[in-house]
Design an enzyme around this catalytic site. Sequence first.
Site, PDB file in Angstrom:
ATOM      1  N   ARG A  29      33.380  52.300  18.362  1.00 10.46           N
ATOM      2  CA  ARG A  29      34.306  53.044  17.686  1.00 10.46           C
ATOM      3  C   ARG A  29      35.080  52.858  16.171  1.00 10.46           C
ATOM      4  NH1 ARG A  29      38.209  57.283  20.176  1.00 10.46           N
ATOM      5  NH2 ARG A  29      36.532  58.640  20.716  1.00 10.46           N
ATOM      6  N   ARG A  76      22.646  42.827  37.478  1.00  7.97           N
ATOM      7  CA  ARG A  76      21.957  42.027  37.309  1.00  7.97           C
ATOM      8  C   ARG A  76      20.910  41.255  36.596  1.00  7.97           C
ATOM      9  NH1 ARG A  76      27.033  41.443  40.875  1.00  7.97           N
ATOM     10  NH2 ARG A  76      28.604  40.036  39.907  1.00  7.97           N
ATOM     11  N   CYS A  77      20.349  40.808  36.124  1.00 11.96           N
ATOM     12  CA  CYS A  77      19.148  40.703  35.733  1.00 11.96           C
ATOM     13  C   CYS A  77      18.347  39.074  35.581  1.00 11.96           C
ATOM     14  CB  CYS A  77      18.547  41.282  34.525  1.00 11.96           C
ATOM     15  SG  CYS A  77      17.110  41.500  33.524  1.00 11.96           S
ATOM     16  N   ASP A 107      30.974  35.217  32.848  1.00  8.16           N
ATOM     17  CA  ASP A 107      30.830  33.809  32.332  1.00  8.16           C
ATOM     18  C   ASP A 107      29.106  34.040  32.491  1.00  8.16           C
ATOM     19  OD1 ASP A 107      30.575  33.282  35.577  1.00  8.16           O
ATOM     20  OD2 ASP A 107      31.060  31.397  35.141  1.00  8.16           O
ATOM     21  N   THR A 130      36.445  41.145  33.796  1.00 11.18           N
ATOM     22  CA  THR A 130      36.048  40.809  35.018  1.00 11.18           C
ATOM     23  C   THR A 130      37.199  41.077  36.018  1.00 11.18           C
ATOM     24  OG1 THR A 130      35.964  38.898  36.834  1.00 11.18           O
ATOM     25  CG2 THR A 130      35.684  38.811  34.603  1.00 11.18           C
ATOM     26  N   ASP A 134      38.903  35.105  35.933  1.00  9.37           N
ATOM     27  CA  ASP A 134      38.617  33.405  35.902  1.00  9.37           C
ATOM     28  C   ASP A 134      37.535  32.524  34.369  1.00  9.37           C
ATOM     29  OD1 ASP A 134      36.743  35.028  35.817  1.00  9.37           O
ATOM     30  OD2 ASP A 134      35.105  33.884  37.559  1.00  9.37           O
ATOM     31  N   ARG A 167      53.664  43.688  63.278  1.00 10.69           N
ATOM     32  CA  ARG A 167      52.307  42.865  63.414  1.00 10.69           C
ATOM     33  C   ARG A 167      52.087  41.481  62.108  1.00 10.69           C
ATOM     34  NH1 ARG A 167      48.788  48.454  64.545  1.00 10.69           N
ATOM     35  NH2 ARG A 167      49.050  47.688  66.854  1.00 10.69           N
ATOM     36  N   ARG A 176      36.645  34.571  44.576  1.00 13.25           N
ATOM     37  CA  ARG A 176      35.529  33.263  45.340  1.00 13.25           C
ATOM     38  C   ARG A 176      36.096  31.749  45.377  1.00 13.25           C
ATOM     39  NH1 ARG A 176      30.725  35.914  44.800  1.00 13.25           N
ATOM     40  NH2 ARG A 176      30.781  38.044  45.910  1.00 13.25           N
ATOM     41  N   LYS A 218      61.909  37.776  60.908  1.00  9.80           N
ATOM     42  CA  LYS A 218      61.194  38.978  60.093  1.00  9.80           C
ATOM     43  C   LYS A 218      60.492  39.374  61.510  1.00  9.80           C
ATOM     44  CE  LYS A 218      60.352  36.486  55.710  1.00  9.80           C
ATOM     45  NZ  LYS A 218      59.250  36.161  54.942  1.00  9.80           N
ATOM     46  N   GLU A 227      38.932  35.375  48.966  1.00 12.68           N
ATOM     47  CA  GLU A 227      37.700  34.805  49.600  1.00 12.68           C
ATOM     48  C   GLU A 227      37.913  33.889  49.572  1.00 12.68           C
ATOM     49  OE1 GLU A 227      35.625  37.402  46.799  1.00 12.68           O
ATOM     50  OE2 GLU A 227      34.187  38.309  48.206  1.00 12.68           O
TER      51      GLU A 227
HETATM   52  P1  ADP Z   1      28.864  37.984  35.376  1.00 12.12           P
HETATM   53  O1  ADP Z   1      29.010  37.421  34.571  1.00 12.12           O
HETATM   54  O2  ADP Z   1      29.940  38.506  36.225  1.00 12.12           O
HETATM   55  O3  ADP Z   1      29.217  37.013  35.859  1.00 12.12           O
HETATM   56  P2  ADP Z   1      26.411  37.412  36.436  1.00 12.12           P
HETATM   57  O4  ADP Z   1      26.511  35.493  36.903  1.00 12.12           O
HETATM   58  O5  ADP Z   1      26.112  37.769  37.563  1.00 12.12           O
HETATM   59  O6  ADP Z   1      27.710  38.120  36.088  1.00 12.12           O
HETATM   60  O7  ADP Z   1      25.450  37.160  34.970  1.00 12.12           O
HETATM   61  C1  ADP Z   1      24.613  38.106  34.119  1.00 12.12           C
HETATM   62  C2  ADP Z   1      23.593  38.157  34.115  1.00 12.12           C
HETATM   63  O8  ADP Z   1      23.823  36.953  33.226  1.00 12.12           O
HETATM   64  C3  ADP Z   1      22.874  37.506  34.769  1.00 12.12           C
HETATM   65  O9  ADP Z   1      22.638  38.786  35.929  1.00 12.12           O
HETATM   66  C4  ADP Z   1      21.456  38.080  34.249  1.00 12.12           C
HETATM   67  O10 ADP Z   1      20.585  38.081  33.581  1.00 12.12           O
HETATM   68  C5  ADP Z   1      22.510  36.829  33.121  1.00 12.12           C
HETATM   69  N1  ADP Z   1      22.971  35.589  32.979  1.00 12.12           N
HETATM   70  C6  ADP Z   1      23.206  34.595  33.902  1.00 12.12           C
HETATM   71  N2  ADP Z   1      23.530  33.342  34.461  1.00 12.12           N
HETATM   72  C7  ADP Z   1      22.354  33.454  32.789  1.00 12.12           C
HETATM   73  C8  ADP Z   1      21.882  32.293  32.178  1.00 12.12           C
HETATM   74  N3  ADP Z   1      21.845  30.581  32.918  1.00 12.12           N
HETATM   75  N4  ADP Z   1      20.606  32.235  31.634  1.00 12.12           N
HETATM   76  C9  ADP Z   1      20.146  33.516  30.839  1.00 12.12           C
HETATM   77  N5  ADP Z   1      21.049  34.634  31.825  1.00 12.12           N
HETATM   78  C10 ADP Z   1      21.732  34.333  32.658  1.00 12.12           C
END
Ligand code: ADP
Length: 328
Positions: A29, A76-77, A107, A130, A134, A167, A176, A218, A227
């Site tokens: 937007r 995640r890639c 992050d 997130t 954190d 309980r 984590r 209590k 976690e």
């Molecule tokens: P989040 O963003 O929730 O911390 P991830 O740590 O899984 O989740 O990061 C998400 C995506 O960001 C990863 O699957 C990857 O594609 C990319 N990524 C994370 N760290 C790096 C890195 N050091 N270099 C390049 N791409 C990254």
Amino acid sequence: MASKIKKIAVLTSGGDSPGMNAAIRSVVRTCAYMKVECVAVYRGYQGMIEGDFENMNARSVNNIINKGGTILKSARCEEFRTPEGRKKAHEQLIAAGIDAFVVIGGDGSFRGAMIFHEEFGFPVIGIPGTIDNDIFGTRYTVGFDTALNTVVDAIDKIRDTASSHNRLFFVEVMGRDVGHIALNAGVGAGAEEILIPELNLGLERLLESLKRSKISGKSSSIVVVAEGDKTGKNVFQLKEYVEEHLPIYDVRVSVLGHIQRGGTPSCFDRVLASRMGVKAVETLLEGKSNLMVGIMDSKITLTPISQAIKGHTKIDKELIRVCDIMST
Ligand code: ADP
């Protein structure tokens, strides 16, 4: 001087969080308001590499502010971690005429964006999405407040059954590396003890505290465990330990798991995401890049991504003290 940025992409990446849709809506937007084109990237960096794009307009994001998850899907890639993968992503963005992107994520996603910016000089802005809260450089991340409400609601329900049967419940919540969810939701739900990764209470102190609790009259107790807490190996080991050393307790474990990520975003998260989306687009149009939008003392702020990913968020000491006093 007119901005060089004419087309902005938006994506969600990494772990999803409630309020991401409100952030997407805000970016789309704001682009429409500023008369800049906007493109959605599906499935995070994976979709960027594959050119999975869709043109967006103000109406594309109708009725999503109240929806949990992310309409753009997240992923995640691994390929994006490689220079070849990022090169493919860059080629796709250029081919689609995209001048900048806003990434909503954690992050890891920011680290990827920063490297991408360094390699190609491509303008990027991050919005922290997130539930873990954190990320350095912002007091709140989008999704944290909703997750707290979900956890408090779940613990309230667990308390009903705990008190009916006298309980002790160990309730495991997400976190984590950081105990923000455990500490805040624990205080909000009136937990007797809160175990977080930042502070190792030790098993002895936990037993002492539970004994005191029993003596003080209590009949039931709730212990919230993040976690990543290091007091025991995990929440089930804590249960066994307490059963062995304090047989007066009938102990149960509840692991809240992924319900913490879902649900209707709270008003706080919707407003936060809306404010952050506006700032993200405005910042790109001002010619700035490689920054994360945050909130500090109720004001929207900008922090270099390099700092956001390196810094550590600190647990609120005052809240720990409040928790100690409340468990009297
Ligand atoms: P989040 O963003 O929730 O911390 P991830 O740590 O899984 O989740 O990061 C998400 C995506 O960001 C990863 O699957 C990857 O594609 C990319 N990524 C994370 N760290 C790096 C890195 N050091 N270099 C390049 N791409 C990254």
